[in-house]
Write a protein that holds these residues in place. Structure first.
Motif, mmCIF file in Angstrom:
data_model
loop_
_atom_site.group_PDB
_atom_site.id
_atom_site.type_symbol
_atom_site.label_atom_id
_atom_site.label_comp_id
_atom_site.label_asym_id
_atom_site.label_seq_id
_atom_site.Cartn_x
_atom_site.Cartn_y
_atom_site.Cartn_z
ATOM 1 N N LYS A 139 -9.553 9.152 8.966
ATOM 2 C CA LYS A 139 -9.785 9.533 10.354
ATOM 3 C C LYS A 139 -8.519 10.010 11.040
ATOM 4 O O LYS A 139 -8.581 10.730 12.036
ATOM 5 C CB LYS A 139 -10.369 8.342 11.119
ATOM 6 N N ILE A 140 -7.343 9.595 10.537
ATOM 7 C CA ILE A 140 -6.085 10.043 11.142
ATOM 8 C C ILE A 140 -5.336 10.993 10.214
ATOM 9 O O ILE A 140 -4.184 11.361 10.485
ATOM 10 C CB ILE A 140 -5.190 8.847 11.491
ATOM 11 N N GLY A 141 -5.954 11.394 9.082
ATOM 12 C CA GLY A 141 -5.345 12.399 8.228
ATOM 13 C C GLY A 141 -4.564 11.847 7.060
ATOM 14 O O GLY A 141 -3.808 12.601 6.440
ATOM 15 N N LEU A 142 -4.719 10.567 6.705
ATOM 16 C CA LEU A 142 -3.983 9.967 5.592
ATOM 17 C C LEU A 142 -4.925 9.675 4.433
ATOM 18 O O LEU A 142 -6.141 9.570 4.606
ATOM 19 C CB LEU A 142 -3.292 8.673 6.038
ATOM 20 N N ARG A 143 -4.355 9.542 3.248
ATOM 21 C CA ARG A 143 -5.130 9.150 2.063
ATOM 22 C C ARG A 143 -4.407 7.989 1.380
ATOM 23 O O ARG A 143 -3.167 7.888 1.420
ATOM 24 C CB ARG A 143 -5.289 10.319 1.090
ATOM 25 N N LEU A 144 -5.202 7.118 0.753
ATOM 26 C CA LEU A 144 -4.669 5.946 0.062
ATOM 27 C C LEU A 144 -4.318 6.335 -1.366
ATOM 28 O O LEU A 144 -5.177 6.823 -2.124
ATOM 29 C CB LEU A 144 -5.688 4.810 0.074
ATOM 30 N N ILE A 145 -3.053 6.113 -1.770
ATOM 31 C CA ILE A 145 -2.603 6.490 -3.110
ATOM 32 C C ILE A 145 -2.673 5.299 -4.062
ATOM 33 O O ILE A 145 -3.159 5.420 -5.191
ATOM 34 C CB ILE A 145 -1.164 7.036 -3.037
ATOM 35 N N ASN A 146 -2.218 4.133 -3.614
ATOM 36 C CA ASN A 146 -2.173 2.975 -4.516
ATOM 37 C C ASN A 146 -2.236 1.690 -3.697
ATOM 38 O O ASN A 146 -1.783 1.646 -2.551
ATOM 39 C CB ASN A 146 -0.885 2.999 -5.354
ATOM 40 N N VAL A 147 -2.815 0.636 -4.326
ATOM 41 C CA VAL A 147 -2.876 -0.696 -3.732
ATOM 42 C C VAL A 147 -2.388 -1.689 -4.784
ATOM 43 O O VAL A 147 -2.861 -1.678 -5.928
ATOM 44 C CB VAL A 147 -4.299 -1.068 -3.285
ATOM 45 N N ASN A 148 -1.468 -2.539 -4.393
ATOM 46 C CA ASN A 148 -0.933 -3.552 -5.306
ATOM 47 C C ASN A 148 -0.939 -4.892 -4.586
ATOM 48 O O ASN A 148 -0.230 -5.074 -3.596
ATOM 49 C CB ASN A 148 0.490 -3.189 -5.743
ATOM 50 N N VAL A 149 -1.752 -5.839 -5.075
ATOM 51 C CA VAL A 149 -1.873 -7.172 -4.481
ATOM 52 C C VAL A 149 -1.198 -8.172 -5.414
ATOM 53 O O VAL A 149 -1.524 -8.246 -6.614
ATOM 54 C CB VAL A 149 -3.345 -7.554 -4.249
ATOM 55 N N THR A 150 -0.245 -8.932 -4.900
ATOM 56 C CA THR A 150 0.448 -9.948 -5.696
ATOM 57 C C THR A 150 -0.311 -11.269 -5.638
ATOM 58 O O THR A 150 -1.505 -11.301 -5.333
ATOM 59 C CB THR A 150 1.892 -10.107 -5.190
ATOM 60 N N ASP A 151 0.384 -12.369 -5.910
ATOM 61 C CA ASP A 151 -0.287 -13.673 -5.989
ATOM 62 C C ASP A 151 -0.888 -14.061 -4.645
ATOM 63 O O ASP A 151 -0.236 -13.953 -3.600
ATOM 64 C CB ASP A 151 0.710 -14.746 -6.441
ATOM 65 N N ILE A 152 -2.130 -14.540 -4.700
ATOM 66 C CA ILE A 152 -2.851 -14.979 -3.501
ATOM 67 C C ILE A 152 -2.711 -16.504 -3.410
ATOM 68 O O ILE A 152 -2.950 -17.226 -4.385
ATOM 69 C CB ILE A 152 -4.332 -14.571 -3.569
ATOM 70 N N THR A 153 -2.327 -16.984 -2.248
ATOM 71 C CA THR A 153 -2.151 -18.417 -2.027
ATOM 72 C C THR A 153 -2.948 -18.862 -0.816
ATOM 73 O O THR A 153 -3.389 -18.029 -0.011
ATOM 74 C CB THR A 153 -0.659 -18.759 -1.800
ATOM 75 N N ARG A 163 -3.512 14.542 14.851
ATOM 76 C CA ARG A 163 -3.139 13.188 15.259
ATOM 77 C C ARG A 163 -1.747 12.742 14.815
ATOM 78 O O ARG A 163 -1.217 11.784 15.365
ATOM 79 C CB ARG A 163 -4.165 12.188 14.713
ATOM 80 N N LEU A 164 -1.155 13.417 13.819
ATOM 81 C CA LEU A 164 0.134 12.963 13.299
ATOM 82 C C LEU A 164 1.261 13.960 13.504
ATOM 83 O O LEU A 164 2.413 13.636 13.194
ATOM 84 C CB LEU A 164 0.025 12.648 11.795
ATOM 85 N N PHE A 184 0.841 -1.182 0.000
ATOM 86 C CA PHE A 184 0.000 0.000 0.000
ATOM 87 C C PHE A 184 0.884 1.243 0.000
ATOM 88 O O PHE A 184 1.921 1.288 0.682
ATOM 89 C CB PHE A 184 -0.912 0.030 1.229
ATOM 90 N N THR A 185 0.457 2.230 -0.752
ATOM 91 C CA THR A 185 1.141 3.524 -0.771
ATOM 92 C C THR A 185 0.181 4.572 -0.221
ATOM 93 O O THR A 185 -0.915 4.773 -0.779
ATOM 94 C CB THR A 185 1.574 3.895 -2.191
ATOM 95 N N VAL A 186 0.556 5.222 0.876
ATOM 96 C CA VAL A 186 -0.296 6.219 1.530
ATOM 97 C C VAL A 186 0.498 7.507 1.699
ATOM 98 O O VAL A 186 1.722 7.545 1.552
ATOM 99 C CB VAL A 186 -0.796 5.712 2.899
ATOM 100 N N GLY A 187 -0.207 8.561 2.036
ATOM 101 C CA GLY A 187 0.416 9.856 2.290
ATOM 102 C C GLY A 187 -0.532 10.754 3.054
ATOM 103 O O GLY A 187 -1.745 10.498 3.144
ATOM 104 N N ILE A 188 0.002 11.827 3.599
ATOM 105 C CA ILE A 188 -0.829 12.785 4.342
ATOM 106 C C ILE A 188 -1.727 13.523 3.351
ATOM 107 O O ILE A 188 -1.260 14.025 2.317
ATOM 108 C CB ILE A 188 0.047 13.750 5.135
ATOM 109 N N SER A 189 -3.006 13.585 3.639
ATOM 110 C CA SER A 189 -3.974 14.192 2.741
ATOM 111 C C SER A 189 -3.913 15.713 2.838
ATOM 112 O O SER A 189 -3.597 16.285 3.887
ATOM 113 C CB SER A 189 -5.378 13.698 3.074
ATOM 114 N N THR A 190 -4.248 16.380 1.693
ATOM 115 C CA THR A 190 -4.305 17.840 1.656
ATOM 116 C C THR A 190 -5.742 18.354 1.634
ATOM 117 O O THR A 190 -5.954 19.553 1.447
ATOM 118 C CB THR A 190 -3.558 18.348 0.421
#
Length: 472
Positions: A168-182, A114-115, A97-103
């Motif tokens: 809720k803590i001031g972050l935003r989700l930038i990207n999600v990358n899921v690899t092989d599921i086993t 909170r941060l 997951f790639t996250v960052g502080i939201s503007t």
């Protein structure tokens, strides 16, 4: 004139210092940071800090201060293991997951509250905990087939849940990358083998069908060619009987060969169809075996989970009963200890009071402990006599029969001796006083000792010779 110049110089210096001070307190915020001004920010709705992104502001001295928050994206590796899906099958979902502080204004305010002051690794661990929980929640609401095949739906659900919690803590989700599921049970691998077998069988079937169509087309083309050649030949040699006979014979041979070709083509087609069906049945058999293994694994997982839950419940109930027994035993022990302690304090107080009473009694007796004891026994004499009298007063003698044989001393009746013995069995008053350590007063009489009774006969014996001497 000099005073005017001095005043102008002082004013100019003050203006210069004021200008420099204002410049030194004016702060600009870079585009990759958020400037948080805290202190007395003048918010009417109780805002604790003021956030600025890509601008500048004047920082009032003493009453205000400022800090920067970095907007650099944070990459978090989340390797979720043994997550329970809706089918009760545990799977492993490695992701990043790639996250960052939201503007955003509201979310940026949450980040300031909170941060602010946290280090990058602390923010990363906080976001990682939130992502773990939401990712496990999304996995629990979906089947393995949905997670493995409809990856967009899975990522959308994960992004939606994680984004909501991170705001809720001031972050935003930038990207999600899921690899092989086993998974540990091999269910996903079985699904892959089933799909591969199905694709291979479809391809083989398609090849057989194309081969069949090519053979039939080739045979039709040859047949048309032969027919057209025969027609041309028949038109060319029309009118000639011999030629007609040869053409007829040639046509018979042609039909025989065509029948044989058709027979071979039909047999080849049926052989290919039978081979395709055989491969399809084999693939279906493998798929059924995989499905049976999956059902077995699912049932085993259900039984194991229920058994583990029941085992945990029994352990918790046993621990609760043991804790209750320990607390009851401790309460009873505390109660017994308090009761015994209270009894000991009461006994100590009673003995203390008795000792004080005895000390006062000894003081009243002039310091003589023996006299004090006699006073105490004299005070209890009435109770002692009452106890001795009560010991014999309840004796009931309905009838006394005495056979008097006049066998007493000097011929006295035996009855008198019997009554005298009964009266002597009652302790005399003098004996009671002696048992209590006291003596009767002289006016109540003295006890005649055995020495006194023996003394009188001896005195008479001594006096008798003295009286006899004059007569001699």
């Amino acid at each position: 004139m000099i005073e005017t110049v001095t005043l102008i110089s002082v004013v100019a210096i003050l203006v210069l210092f004021t200008f420099l001070f204002i410049i030194s307190r004016y702060r600009k915020c870079p585009s990759d940071k958020i400037m948080v001004i805290y202190g007395k920010v003048g918010g009417k709705d109780g805002v604790a800090a003021k956030c600025i992104h890509g601008g500048a502001a004047f920082i009032w001295p003493i009453i205000q201060a400022y800090e920067y928050m970095d907007l650099t994206p944070i990459s978090i590796s989340v390797d979720l293991e043994n997550a329970l899906s809706r089918q009760n099958i545990r799977i492993n979902v490695p992701s990043r997951f790639t996250v960052g502080i939201s503007t955003e204004p509201g979310v940026m305010q949450n980040a300031a509250e909170r941060l602010l002051g946290l280090k990058l690794n602390e923010i990363q661990e906080l976001a990682k905990d939130i992502i773990f929980g939401q990712l496990r929640l999304v996995v629990a609401t979906m089947d393995i087939e949905e997670i493995n095949t409809d990856r967009d739906k899975f990522l959308e659900a994960v992004s939606r849940n994680v984004e909501t919690e991170l705001k809720k803590i001031g972050l935003r989700l930038i990207n999600v990358n899921v690899t092989d599921i086993t998974d540990e049970s091999g269910y996903i691998e079985a699904l892959g083998r089933e799909a591969a077998a199905k694709a291979i069988n479809d391809a083989k079937k398609s090849v057989a069908e194309k081969n069949r169509d090519g053979s039939i087309g080739e045979a039709n083309a040859i047949r048309d060619q032969r027919i057209q050649v025969a027609a041309a030949n028949s038109e060319a040699i029309q009118g000639e009987n011999e030629a007609q006979a040869e053409i007829a014979q040639s046509n018979a041979i042609l039909r025989e060969r065509q029948a044989e070709a058709l027979k071979r083509a039909t047999a080849a087609e049926r052989i290919q169809a039978a081979m395709a069906l055989e491969e399809a049945y084999s693939a279906e058999e493998k798929a059924e075996l995989a499905r049976a293994a999956r059902e077995k694994a699912t049932q085993e997982a259900d039984i194991l989970v229920k058994t583990e839950i029941e085992k945990r419940r029994i352990e918790l109930e046993a621990e609760a009963r043991a804790e209750e027994s320990r607390r009851l035993a401790k309460g009873e022990a505390d109660a017994i200890f308090m009761k015994m302690e209270a009894q000991a304090r009461g006994m100590q107080e009673m003995l203390t009071k008795q000792a004080q009473g005895f000390a006062q009694l000894v003081a009243a007796a002039g310091g003589n402990a023996v006299d004090a004891t006699r006073l105490l026994l004299a005070d209890k004499m009435e109770d002692l006599m009452k106890i001795q009298v009560d010991a014999v007063k309840n004796l009931k003698i309905d009838k006394v029969t005495v056979w008097d044989s006049m066998g007493g001393k000097d011929g006295t009746p035996a009855t008198a001796n019997f009554l005298s013995g009964m009266l002597k069995s009652i302790p005399p008053m003098n004996e009671l006083y002696r048992m209590a350590g006291l003596e009767l007063p002289d006016y109540l009489g003295k006890e005649v000792k055995a020495s006194d009774t023996v003394k009188e006969p001896l005195e008479e014996e001594i006096k008798e010779p003295a009286a006899a001497e004059p007569e001699a």
